[in-house]
Design a protein around this motif. Structure first.
Motif, short mmCIF file in Angstrom:
data_model
loop_
_atom_site.label_atom_id
_atom_site.label_comp_id
_atom_site.label_asym_id
_atom_site.label_seq_id
_atom_site.Cartn_x
_atom_site.Cartn_y
_atom_site.Cartn_z
N ASN A 38 -70.46 10.81 -44.95
CA ASN A 38 -69.39 11.41 -44.17
C ASN A 38 -69.30 10.73 -42.82
N ASN A 50 -66.53 10.70 -39.50
CA ASN A 50 -65.31 11.16 -38.82
C ASN A 50 -64.42 12.04 -39.70
N GLY A 51 -64.98 12.97 -40.44
CA GLY A 51 -64.20 13.89 -41.25
C GLY A 51 -63.75 13.33 -42.59
N VAL A 52 -64.23 12.13 -42.94
CA VAL A 52 -63.88 11.50 -44.20
C VAL A 52 -65.16 11.24 -44.99
N THR A 53 -65.20 11.70 -46.23
CA THR A 53 -66.35 11.46 -47.09
C THR A 53 -66.05 10.28 -48.00
N ARG A 71 -55.54 4.71 -41.55
CA ARG A 71 -57.00 4.82 -41.64
C ARG A 71 -57.55 3.41 -41.64
N LEU A 89 -60.84 13.89 -47.63
CA LEU A 89 -60.66 14.44 -46.29
C LEU A 89 -61.22 15.84 -46.21
N GLU A 90 -61.95 16.12 -45.13
CA GLU A 90 -62.37 17.49 -44.87
C GLU A 90 -61.13 18.29 -44.50
N GLU A 91 -61.16 19.58 -44.78
CA GLU A 91 -60.03 20.43 -44.42
C GLU A 91 -59.80 20.35 -42.93
N GLY A 92 -58.53 20.20 -42.55
CA GLY A 92 -58.17 20.11 -41.14
C GLY A 92 -58.22 18.71 -40.56
N THR A 93 -58.64 17.72 -41.35
CA THR A 93 -58.68 16.34 -40.87
C THR A 93 -57.26 15.81 -40.72
N GLU A 94 -57.01 15.10 -39.64
CA GLU A 94 -55.69 14.52 -39.38
C GLU A 94 -55.27 13.62 -40.54
#
Length: 175
Positions: A6, A8-11, A102, A128-133
């Motif tokens: 993970n 910056n909010g991206v796995t 990205r 993307l994690e929930e709420g990620t731009e």
């Protein structure tokens, strides 16, 4: 194939990495990685699958410093994610549009000018994690991290890259 990472909010999860071809002359390589992506950010397609064909120097590679992403080959080749950046792209009116991309980079460290390249196949998933731009597109670049030869193997001024987005589901009606 690989453990999820993970950043910056991206796995990121590696599905496949292999050397596809070797000893390709510098005269026969394209201007950057060739990229395909499935899904459209903001749709129900999360996670997204990305395939990359990356041409990297066949010279000996040295370890890189940024190892926060997906380890592809020892400490010598990594797929790293650098967040969202603004990028100008040409539009059909002859001007430019600003889009959010990205920024993914196939990082390596080569301190010699290359005359031969190897072709690598990379397939990874990003989620993307929930709420990620959300971003409009993705940008994938080969990135020589060597401070002395940075950009020499990739181009005279900037690293070469490919900006990609999923194809529209319906063909455009305007010509």
């Amino acid at each position: 194939m690989g453990n999820p990472v993970n950043v910056n909010g991206v796995t990121l999860t590696l599905k496949d990495f292999r050397k596809f071809d070797t000893n390709i002359s510098v005269d026969n390589i394209p201007k950057g990685p060739l990229v395909n992506m499935s899904g459209l950010e903001g749709s129900t397609s999360n996670p997204f699958t990305v395939t990359v064909l990356a041409y990297l120097p066949d010279n000996p590679l040295k370890p890189i410093e940024n190892t926060t992403g997906l380890q592809l080959q020892g400490n010598e080749i990594y797929l790293n994610y650098y967040g969202i950046i603004p990028v100008q792209i040409p539009n059909k009116e002859g001007g430019y549009n600003m889009v959010s991309c990205r920024d993914f980079r196939v990082d390596f460290n080569c301190d010699q000018v290359a005359s031969q390249y190897d072709l690598y196949y990379i397939e990874y998933i990003y989620e993307l994690e929930e709420g990620t731009e959300l971003a409009d597109m993705i940008l994938v670049r080969n990135n020589n991290t060597n401070p002395i030869l940075k950009n020499v193997n990739e181009g005279p001024i900037t690293d070469r890259g490919t900006v990609t987005a999923p194809a529209e589901t319906e063909p455009p009606t305007e010509f």
